[in-house]
Design a protein around this motif. Structure first.
Motif, mmCIF file in Angstrom:
data_model
loop_
_atom_site.group_PDB
_atom_site.id
_atom_site.type_symbol
_atom_site.label_atom_id
_atom_site.label_comp_id
_atom_site.label_asym_id
_atom_site.label_seq_id
_atom_site.Cartn_x
_atom_site.Cartn_y
_atom_site.Cartn_z
ATOM 1 N N GLN A 120 0.841 -1.185 0.000
ATOM 2 C CA GLN A 120 0.000 0.000 0.000
ATOM 3 C C GLN A 120 0.886 1.248 0.000
ATOM 4 O O GLN A 120 1.885 1.310 0.723
ATOM 5 N N ARG A 122 1.676 5.328 0.666
ATOM 6 C CA ARG A 122 1.326 6.278 1.731
ATOM 7 C C ARG A 122 0.043 7.027 1.379
ATOM 8 O O ARG A 122 -0.765 7.351 2.250
ATOM 9 N N GLN A 124 -2.507 5.890 -0.322
ATOM 10 C CA GLN A 124 -3.666 5.028 -0.077
ATOM 11 C C GLN A 124 -3.974 4.910 1.406
ATOM 12 O O GLN A 124 -5.137 4.879 1.805
ATOM 13 N N ILE A 125 -2.929 4.855 2.249
ATOM 14 C CA ILE A 125 -3.152 4.798 3.704
ATOM 15 C C ILE A 125 -3.765 6.111 4.194
ATOM 16 O O ILE A 125 -4.699 6.121 5.002
#
Length: 294
Positions: A120, A122, A124-125
């Motif tokens: 994932q 950063r 998307q987080i």
């Protein structure tokens, strides 16, 4: 150039497909057929159309039995996605329910991370935390005046998870055998129908069938236009566009549903909820992006 001409038409076709798909929530809202039952009839109408199209274009069913089973399983999840989205429409309205269903992007990311080892970014987080904040802003006023809000939010979010699982199983099917479009959609429709028979009989026994010609006509439109035409436009356009543009244009579906909810159905949506909706749309868009280096 033919390719650039095709790509130029893809963006408006994608928007049209998303808006038409969002308009299906109005049919769900006004046709007095249960959430599971209307999902069954939608898929039944689509199954007939996809069978006719597969026959007309000579497209063959998959020969691999595992591919066949996975395609049907994808339909099982799609059936429950539709039914739970319908439940959410009844509880909190088309706009919020469609926005919650669009959170499927985060379930796809989670499945990719836990089961397929996909990293994932950063971005998307960050988008996940923005989405949680947005949903909280949407929900806080709704919970204060709507006794069905808890079920509406739960069913809307779970419907997004079901949609994500349906997409995953379509992808897994294609890994085994490249199934052509119409047979694939026929199998997905049949799998969904089979899964919805028992829940329809249990939960919608008193609202199983459309009772007027108007309602029959609307269900035919729901299956033919929303399930076949709108999905067809989306499926046609997405491969022709960049991921960034696709993620942005797909937001037209929940935006259209929110506007329908507010202007057409006169649902009260306050400034806090509009802010939450904007944050959630931003999060969905950011979540659809991937690092070029990922």
């Amino acid at each position: 150039m033919p390719t650039s001409q095709t790509n130029r038409h893809a963006a408006p076709l994608l928007v049209i497909g998303c808006v038409v798909f969002g308009l299906g929530s109005l049919i769900v809202k006004f046709v007095p057929v249960g959430a599971y039952a209307i999902a069954f009839w939608r898929l039944a109408v689509a199954a007939v159309i996809f069978w006719l199209l597969a026959r007309f274009f000579g497209q063959q069913m998959p020969k691999n039995k595992r591919a066949l089973k996975l395609a049907l399983l994808s339909g099982v999840f799609l059936g429950f996605d539709l039914a739970l989205w319908h439940e959410s429409i009844y509880a909190v309205g088309p706009g919020i329910s469609t926005l919650l269903n669009s959170l499927q992007i985060f379930f796809l990311s989670a499945i990719g991370f836990f089961f397929f080892g996909e990293r994932q970014t950063r971005l998307q987080i960050l988008s996940l935390f923005i989405a949680i904040s947005g949903v909280a802003l949407i929900g806080s006023p709704e919970f204060s005046h709507n006794g069905n809000a808890v079920w509406g939010f739960a069913s809307g979010i779970i419907s997004g998870a079901m949609l994500a699982l349906s997409m995953i199983f379509i992808r897994e099917t294609h890994k085994i055998e490249k199934v052509q479009l119409f047979p694939m959609m026929l199998l997905v429709s049949l799998g969904g129908m089979a899964a919805l028979v028992l829940p329809s009989l249990i939960f919608n026994a008193d609202s199983l069938y459309p009772t007027t010609l108007r309602d029959v006509g609307l269900i035919l439109v729901y299956g033919a236009i929303m399930q076949c035409l709108a999905w067809g436009l989306i499926a046609y356009a997405v491969p022709l566009l960049s991921l960034t543009l696709t993620g942005l244009l797909l937001l037209s579906e929940p935006v259209a549903a929110l506007l329908i909810d507010y202007f057409w159905l006169h649902k009260p949506i306050n400034g806090l909820q509009w802010t939450g909706a904007a944050l959630t749309l931003l999060a969905i868009y950011l979540g659809s992006l991937k690092s070029k280096h990922a």
